[in-house]
Design a protein around this motif. Structure first.
Motif, PDB file in Angstrom:
ATOM      1  N   LYS A  64       0.873  10.654 -12.916  1.00  0.00           N
ATOM      2  CA  LYS A  64      -0.518  10.208 -12.911  1.00  0.00           C
ATOM      3  C   LYS A  64      -0.563   8.744 -13.330  1.00  0.00           C
ATOM      4  O   LYS A  64       0.425   8.205 -13.886  1.00  0.00           O
ATOM      5  CB  LYS A  64      -1.372  11.076 -13.834  1.00  0.00           C
ATOM      6  N   LYS A  65      -1.681   8.131 -13.074  1.00  0.00           N
ATOM      7  CA  LYS A  65      -1.897   6.738 -13.455  1.00  0.00           C
ATOM      8  C   LYS A  65      -1.593   6.554 -14.948  1.00  0.00           C
ATOM      9  O   LYS A  65      -2.013   7.380 -15.772  1.00  0.00           O
ATOM     10  CB  LYS A  65      -3.367   6.382 -13.163  1.00  0.00           C
ATOM     11  N   SER A  68       0.875  -1.171   0.000  1.00  0.00           N
ATOM     12  CA  SER A  68       0.000   0.000   0.000  1.00  0.00           C
ATOM     13  C   SER A  68       0.916   1.225   0.000  1.00  0.00           C
ATOM     14  O   SER A  68       2.054   1.158   0.455  1.00  0.00           O
ATOM     15  CB  SER A  68      -0.911  -0.014   1.214  1.00  0.00           C
ATOM     16  N   TYR A 105       5.111  -5.300  -7.941  1.00  0.00           N
ATOM     17  CA  TYR A 105       4.640  -3.949  -7.614  1.00  0.00           C
ATOM     18  C   TYR A 105       5.555  -3.347  -6.557  1.00  0.00           C
ATOM     19  O   TYR A 105       5.931  -4.021  -5.589  1.00  0.00           O
ATOM     20  CB  TYR A 105       3.197  -3.976  -7.087  1.00  0.00           C
ATOM     21  N   SER A 111      -2.010  10.658  -2.252  1.00  0.00           N
ATOM     22  CA  SER A 111      -2.821  11.888  -2.259  1.00  0.00           C
ATOM     23  C   SER A 111      -1.979  13.158  -2.428  1.00  0.00           C
ATOM     24  O   SER A 111      -2.483  14.175  -2.904  1.00  0.00           O
ATOM     25  CB  SER A 111      -3.627  11.959  -0.954  1.00  0.00           C
ATOM     26  N   VAL A 118       3.993   6.526  -5.205  1.00  0.00           N
ATOM     27  CA  VAL A 118       3.173   5.956  -6.283  1.00  0.00           C
ATOM     28  C   VAL A 118       3.381   4.449  -6.262  1.00  0.00           C
ATOM     29  O   VAL A 118       4.411   3.950  -5.801  1.00  0.00           O
ATOM     30  CB  VAL A 118       3.554   6.525  -7.674  1.00  0.00           C
ATOM     31  N   LEU A 119       2.373   3.720  -6.756  1.00  0.00           N
ATOM     32  CA  LEU A 119       2.519   2.275  -6.894  1.00  0.00           C
ATOM     33  C   LEU A 119       2.901   1.991  -8.341  1.00  0.00           C
ATOM     34  O   LEU A 119       2.197   2.395  -9.275  1.00  0.00           O
ATOM     35  CB  LEU A 119       1.216   1.560  -6.521  1.00  0.00           C
ATOM     36  N   ILE A 171       0.374   2.795 -11.398  1.00  0.00           N
ATOM     37  CA  ILE A 171      -1.032   2.337 -11.413  1.00  0.00           C
ATOM     38  C   ILE A 171      -1.859   2.995 -10.301  1.00  0.00           C
ATOM     39  O   ILE A 171      -3.071   2.866 -10.292  1.00  0.00           O
ATOM     40  CB  ILE A 171      -1.142   0.795 -11.337  1.00  0.00           C
ATOM     41  N   GLU A 172      -1.179   3.708  -9.405  1.00  0.00           N
ATOM     42  CA  GLU A 172      -1.913   4.399  -8.337  1.00  0.00           C
ATOM     43  C   GLU A 172      -1.019   5.524  -7.824  1.00  0.00           C
ATOM     44  O   GLU A 172       0.212   5.358  -7.774  1.00  0.00           O
ATOM     45  CB  GLU A 172      -2.190   3.386  -7.204  1.00  0.00           C
ATOM     46  N   THR A 173      -1.609   6.653  -7.441  1.00  0.00           N
ATOM     47  CA  THR A 173      -0.797   7.753  -6.906  1.00  0.00           C
ATOM     48  C   THR A 173      -1.282   8.122  -5.510  1.00  0.00           C
ATOM     49  O   THR A 173      -2.489   8.112  -5.232  1.00  0.00           O
ATOM     50  CB  THR A 173      -0.880   9.010  -7.808  1.00  0.00           C
TER      51      THR A 173
END
Ligand code: NAP
Length: 317
Positions: free
Chosen positions: A87-88, A24, A108, A81, A30-31, A77-79
């Motif tokens: 960005k994705k 997480s 990941y 907050s 970022v992921l 794939i995820e940013t």
């Protein structure tokens, strides 16, 4: 997700495929879905030494699952907050949390946005993953610390290796006159990188030929750095990747009034952006001598451990 964990410090048989929860991310992270991973000598060092785990991996208290590796290229794939730089869907590369627990041998990776740069579209994930720890080392050594300038005579040891092959290209880009050392088998490779002179270290003492270098980048064990101090001119700059500036090295540094710095490379997204720009403009290229699939990552360790790698070794995910 699939990851390769280090069961215990030791041989490559301790690098084992495992199923771990997808990480997480924190607000500043970022992921990244990883496409390629770069392998470095420090990966081997950490695998084999508790000292390496403690000093380079730096696991958090109580953390007992070690995932080695720092160099990645992949897709966001995820940013988090607080991230407004990516960005994705963005393709990114970088050296994640070095020194620290980068956890790069995984599908990941949670990465601080400040450690990454956008991967140029004309650069593959393999080339990008290669140009992380090694390219950052070359950049920080020559640009940040040695402040290489047009016309400088720059002696680069291990010019055919991971760090060295980027260092030759970066020094040439800044307008330096570059002398690279390697074994005879790598003469053509080093010259193709742009080196103006080549020294076969097994046939000739570099310090007999070079006595007035403005900058020397030394990455070889033992008393090699004392020999490099023979090659640097009075008032020149010496950057070492292994030797600490102490004892008789420090004494000689003082006598020759040399600026000497032992570099410890560190994650830096701004430096990554400079590297990305050079790669986009084709002033900096990764030479990848071998690529291994994820399940064969231990073989990549074996290859890097030979100390004879030309360019970089990359693992695809
Ligand atoms: N302090 C830091 O932050 C930092 C960062 C990065 C790397 N490092 C260290 O710096 C060293 C180099 O890293 P790397 O990634 O470039 O390693 P690498 O890719 O494994 O280097 C392999 C190259 O070293 C060359 N070589 C071996 N012995 C040599 C010698 N006596 N003279 C000239 N070339 C020689 C080989 O050329 P031939 O096959 O022609 O012999 C080969 O091409 C490693 O010890 C690494 O741990 C430190």
């Amino acid at each position: 997700m699939k990851a390769i964990i280090l069961k215990q410090v030791g041989g490559i048989e301790n690098l084992t495929l495992a199923e771990l929860p997808t990480p997480s991310i924190q607000a500043n992270e970022v992921l990244v879905q990883v496409k390629a991973i770069g392998i470095n000598p420090v990966d081997n060092f950490v695998r084999q030494n508790q000292f390496g785990v403690d000093n380079f991996l730096k696991p958090a208290p109580g953390e007992d699952t070690y995932v080695l590796g720092w160099d990645i290229s992949g897709t966001v794939i995820e940013t988090g907050s607080a991230v407004n730089t990516f960005k994705k869907g963005d393709e990114v590369f970088g050296m994640v949390n070095f020194p620290g627990h980068g956890k790069a041998y995984a599908q990941y990776v949670a990465a601080p946005a400040s450690h990454l740069a956008l991967k140029p579209a004309n650069v593959s994930h393999e080339e990008a993953a290669a140009a992380t720890l090694a390219a950052l080392t070359a950049w920080q050594a020559l640009v940040t610390y040695a402040k290489v300038q047009r016309g400088d005579k720059v002696l680069i040891h291990a010019a055919a290796g991971g760090v060295g092959h980027y260092a030759v290209q970066i020094a040439k880009h800044f307008g330096a006159y570059v002398i690279g050392t390697a074994s005879l088998a790598n003469r053509g490779f080093v010259q193709e990188l742009g080196a103006d002179e080549f020294i076969d270290y097994s046939a000739e003492k570099f310090e007999d030929r070079v006595k007035d270098a403005d900058v020397v980048l030394d990455s070889i064990y033992g008393d090699h750095v004392l020999r490099s101090l023979e090659a640097v001119k009075k008032g020149g700059r010496l950057i070492t990747l292994l030797a600490f500036i102490e004892g008789n090295i420090a004494q000689k540094v003082q006598e020759k009034e040399v600026f000497a710095h032992r570099l410890g490379v560190s994650s830096n997204g701004q430096d990554m952006q400079q590297i990305a720009q050079l790669m986009q403009d084709r002033h900096l290229r990764s030479y990848i001598s071998e690529t291994y699939p994820f399940t064969e990552l231990p073989k990549a360790h074996q290859q890097v451990a030979t100390g004879k790698t030309r360019g970089k070794i990359v693992v695809t995910v």
